[in-house]
Design an enzyme around this catalytic site. Structure first.
Site, PDB file in Angstrom:
ATOM      1  N   LYS A  36       1.024  -1.155  -0.047  1.00 25.37           N
ATOM      2  CA  LYS A  36      -0.028  -0.134   0.028  1.00 25.37           C
ATOM      3  C   LYS A  36       0.825   1.307   0.209  1.00 25.37           C
ATOM      4  O   LYS A  36       1.589   1.698   0.830  1.00 25.37           O
ATOM      5  CB  LYS A  36      -0.780  -0.069   1.311  1.00 25.37           C
ATOM      6  CG  LYS A  36      -1.892   1.219   1.176  1.00 25.37           C
ATOM      7  CD  LYS A  36      -2.612   1.248   2.372  1.00 25.37           C
ATOM      8  CE  LYS A  36      -3.814   2.178   2.462  1.00 25.37           C
ATOM      9  NZ  LYS A  36      -3.318   3.422   1.902  1.00 25.37           N
ATOM     10  N   GLU A  38      -2.188   4.044  -7.962  1.00 28.97           N
ATOM     11  CA  GLU A  38      -1.615   5.195  -6.985  1.00 28.97           C
ATOM     12  C   GLU A  38      -0.563   5.883  -7.852  1.00 28.97           C
ATOM     13  O   GLU A  38       0.590   5.436  -8.239  1.00 28.97           O
ATOM     14  CB  GLU A  38      -1.213   4.378  -5.639  1.00 28.97           C
ATOM     15  CG  GLU A  38      -1.019   5.152  -4.508  1.00 28.97           C
ATOM     16  CD  GLU A  38      -1.956   5.284  -3.460  1.00 28.97           C
ATOM     17  OE1 GLU A  38      -3.107   4.509  -3.922  1.00 28.97           O
ATOM     18  OE2 GLU A  38      -1.941   5.972  -2.565  1.00 28.97           O
TER      19      GLU A  38
END
Lengths: 282, 596
Positions: B297, B343
């Protein structure tokens, strides 16, 4: 005597004419193209230059009477004449003559000759409505030449120190006055986009403006940057390092101006008349 | 007039010149009579024939009723009744207005109307003086209520239809510059009654403030046309347009809704878990197939990249077009039409960059601020593929989407986020530690057989983060600081949302964590968006979302949420988040272990 009323703008009931009203009115005289004087009125009386500047700032459909200075215009049983006000380029005073008498409305004005505005003219009238922005005895502006000399000194010293001088002045009027003041100094001048847009209209008439170019975020070394006051403190300004900033306004005479504007310096260069000039005018 | 008119006039009189100041409260001495037609009279409502189709007045009435009713069921029933009677075109407009917007979420146009334009419009429409306006405005905290009080019996109303109102919003969007916008607004308000004008203002501020969330409108649409709320919700997620969704519901075509290029959908979200054990537990419980996919992440900006034949656009998770901020992505070319989820991170092969570096780019919203030459290099870390060659993949299982993603030829700036498979708590822990060692924020676990559920924090994705103790809050008040910060607004009171009544409830106040430059920028913003001053405190339009870290949450009667953060500090300005995405009182209570 021509009857005068006031309700968020001067109103001449006999001519059904508003002068620089704050609200939308049917018929209005627009003395100059600063944001607090223009509005979306149905029918407007103004100078050619003010009309051009207004078109840039507030496009819209309206009936325009674009008048030349000193040329009488018959209007609703009276005769209107626009006189240069010396405030900014295109700024006008309104002189009205009818059977009831004569009337003069100054709008914003200054007596000191501007480098980027037409020199002021006036004539006597029974009733005078005038601006009084600096109507206190303590507002006495030093001679313009002296202010400009200090301003140029500020710019040169800043550049010598390897920093960028950033000058703040309204994008319309003040900025061009500064630009004209820097004429002949060989200081390269870069303009913020909103200043640039207004200056292009000026440049058609005032050929003694020095060369200028739009600032696009590139290298500023050795140049002076001219910005409107509202960008002070934004990233645009903060990204320029090192820098020294100066505000150009009549309010620079107030104590604490430098602190108040959060600048490194403040110079009393104004588009308005100072106290002695207000008295002289009367 | 202007400036020191009274003083100057006195001065002239002392010099023997007859002079008075205009526009002051001393007009008696000049015996100026105001023209009679300038005094406000109560205007009659002018009937200009029946309004075709749904009127905006009916819409405003409905909103009032919804605002007055307390139960969720009652609200849904009112909505269903209203919506089922509208024509196709009115249905579309009304549903969008009900979300507090002039245009649908997928429509990237913005009105660019802030408080100063609204204020100017209200003053012009009503011919109030600044001080009269200020007196009224200071008594009411919210823009809609201010508009109602200000407009009440000061306008000459006409009847307007929903369609006319929508057309006017389009004209307002097209008008250039605050002066032109204020003047259009003034004209419209002048011909609106107080209630309608108030709802126009509420739409301009993006919140109707009647306790109606999008979810309830979706339920109302379902009820009106006897469709399941789930179907409405899913179609809405894909179309990003509640008006279009309502039309699909009306025609029983909800299941045909597809993801489409340049119509961004909300990002799929993950449920947070504090430990590897808890994550393993949930995985066993919620996932329909194991082992799970595990991905790092990253601490970046969630983004969706849409690539067409000759155009690439990038959207943030709140569906704003952020292509201008990432011109290097917008300039890429792809061999196939596709939509990537991923992202954006600050990335340089030679040095370690952080989220802070990326934030510096995000702050540059306006074109004229895009000048910085010291651009931060970035990479787009792709982890999902939602559309390929105009084939919608959102209902396909993740393992297939991932397979297709692996098979694509992508430009260098686009990197594929590596994934691995995990099943047990110890495997998850090992992957988490490895991800953290690589500088990631944590780990995301995904069910390989799950579909892509836009906007949902469903059970198919789980995230494991280093620290849970942050809340996303919105600033509702600002104050001047002390000492060297006494000239800037550096103390912020912030709030979370009460999910029961939709209100913002304050939860704390923070002083530290931002740089001087950020504080100066926020100062400028809050000065512009102040709605009311109470002593030192300025109430501001709730817009700025902050991520706030803290040590713990405790019960407190100082704040309206009944909670207070202990040692709050600002971690970041979350420019990528809007007020809809802040945390709730309930989630804060959960963190505090006060209730479930």
């Amino acid at each position: 005597m021509i009857d005068v009323q006031y309700e968020r703008g001067v109103y001449l009931p006999s001519l059904d004419l508003w002068l620089d009203p704050w609200d939308e009115r049917t018929t209005a005289f627009i003395s100059h193209a600063h944001g607090d004087h223009i509005g979306n009125h149905r029918e407007v009386i103004l100078t050619e230059i003010t009309a051009q500047l207004m078109e840039l700032r507030l496009p819209g459909d309206r009936i325009e009477h674009r008048l030349s200075f000193q040329v009488p215009f018959p209007f609703r049983g009276a005769e209107l004449t626009l006189l240069p006000a010396g405030h900014i380029y295109g700024s006008a005073q309104l002189f009205a003559q009818s059977d009831a008498g004569s009337f003069l409305y100054t709008g914003d004005f200054k007596l000191r000759p501007g480098r980027a505005a037409e020199p002021i003219a006036w004539r006597p009238a029974e009733t005078l409505v005038m601006e009084t922005t600096f109507g206190l005895p303590r507002f006495v502006f030093p001679p313009t030449e002296q202010v400009i000399a200090e301003l140029i000194k500020f710019c040169r010293e800043t550049i010598e120190e390897g920093a960028t001088p950033i000058l703040f002045g309204y994008s319309l009027g003040k900025a061009q006055e500064i630009l004209a003041a820097l004429h002949g100094t060989d200081l390269p001048v870069r303009l913020h986009s909103s200043v640039y847009q207004m200056t292009k209209v000026y440049n058609d008439k005032f050929h003694h403006l020095p060369p200028f170019s739009l600032y696009r975020g590139d290298d500023l070394a050795g140049s002076v940057l001219l910005c409107p006051p509202y960008v002070n403190g934004t990233r645009l300004v903060q990204s320029i390092k090192p820098r020294r900033t100066a505000m150009l306004t009549g309010w620079a005479l107030n104590p604490g101006a430098v602190h108040r504007y959060q600048c490194d310096a403040a110079f009393p260069l104004s588009d308005h008349a100072d106290y002695p000039d207000l008295l002289r005018y009367v | 007039m202007h400036g020191y008119a009274r003083e100057f006039a006195e001065d002239l009189r002392r010099r023997g010149i007859e002079a008075w100041a205009l526009g002051e409260g001393n007009q008696l001495e000049l015996s100026i009579s105001l023209p009679a037609d300038e005094t406000p009279t109560v205007p009659k409502i002018v009937e200009v024939g029946p309004v075709r189709g749904g009127s905006f007045g009916d819409f405003a009435q409905l909103c009032e009723e919804i605002g007055r009713s307390t139960g969720k069921l009652k609200k849904v029933e009112l909505l269903a009744n209203y919506l089922s009677k509208l024509s196709e075109s009115d249905l579309r407009v009304a549903c969008i207005f009900l979300t507090g917007r002039a245009f649908s979420r997928a429509d990237t146009r913005t009105l660019q109307v802030g408080w100063s334009v609204i204020r100017k419009g209200l003053i012009q429409a009503t011919r109030l003086t600044e001080s009269e306006f200020r007196r009224i405005a200071s008594a009411y905290g919210d823009a809609g209520k201010i508009a109602y009080e200000v407009l009440l019996s000061r306008t000459a109303p006409r009847l307007n239809s929903l369609a006319e109102t929508r057309n006017w919003f389009e004209r307002l969007e097209q008008a250039r510059g605050p002066l032109a916008k204020a003047s259009l607004l003034a004209e419209w308000l002048h011909h609106s009654n107080a209630l309608n004008g108030s709802y126009v203002i509420r739409i301009l501020t993006g919140d109707l403030r009647i306790g109606l969330k999008e979810g309830l409108v979706e339920e109302g649409i379902g009820r009106a046309f006897t469709r399941s709320t789930e179907d409405v919700r899913e179609a809405h997620m894909l179309t990003g347009d509640l008006g279009e969704t309502a039309l699909l519901a009306q025609k029983d075509l909800l299941t045909t809704a597809k993801i489409a290029l340049f119509r961004p959908v909300m990002s799929m979200l993950a449920i947070p878990e504090p430990t590897a054990e808890a994550a393993a537990e949930r995985l066993k419980h919620d996932f329909s197939s194991t082992p799970a996919f595990a991905e790092q992440k990253f601490d970046g900006v969630r983004a969706q990249l849409h690539a067409g034949a000759d155009r690439v656009e990038v959207y943030s998770r709140d569906l704003h077009n952020i292509s201008q901020q990432f011109p290097e992505l917008a300039a890429l070319s792809f061999s196939q039409n596709l939509i990537l989820d991923g992202e954006i991170i600050a990335f340089d092969a030679n040095k370690k960059l952080t989220f802070f570096d990326l934030q510096r780019r995000l702050g540059r919203k306006r074109a004229r601020d895009l000048f910085d030459t010291d651009d931060i290099p970035i990479a787009f870390m792709a982890f999902d593929l939602l559309l390929l060659d105009n084939r919608s993949l959102v209902r396909e299982p993740l393992h297939l989407r991932r397979l297709l993603l692996e098979s694509l030829a992508l430009p260098k700036l686009i990197q594929r986020l590596p994934n691995q498979v995990v099943a047990t708590a110890s495997e998850i822990e090992a992957a988490f530690i490895a991800a953290r060692d690589l500088g990631s924020e944590g780990l995301v676990l995904k069910d390989p057989s799950s579909s892509y559920q836009p906007g949902r924090r469903g059970g198919s994705w789980i995230k494991l983060k280093r620290e849970l103790a942050t809340l996303d809050v919105v600033v509702v008040g600002a104050e001047q600081g002390h000492g060297k910060r006494s000239h800037v607004l550096s103390d912020y009171t912030f709030a979370v949302r009460n999910s029961e009544n939709g209100r913002l409830e304050t939860i704390g106040k923070a002083y530290s964590g931002l740089t001087d430059a950020e504080i100066e920028e926020l100062t400028e913003h809050f000065q512009r968006t102040t709605t009311r001053k109470i002593g030192r405190l300025r109430e501001v339009v709730p817009q700025i979302v902050l991520e706030v870290a803290f040590d713990s949450i405790q019960p407190s009667d100082r704040h309206s949420s009944g909670l207070a953060l202990r040692f709050p500090r600002i971690k970041a300005i979350r420019r990528d988040k809007s007020i809809d995405q802040i945390d709730t009182v309930n989630s804060a209570r959960r963190i505090a272990h006060l209730s479930r």
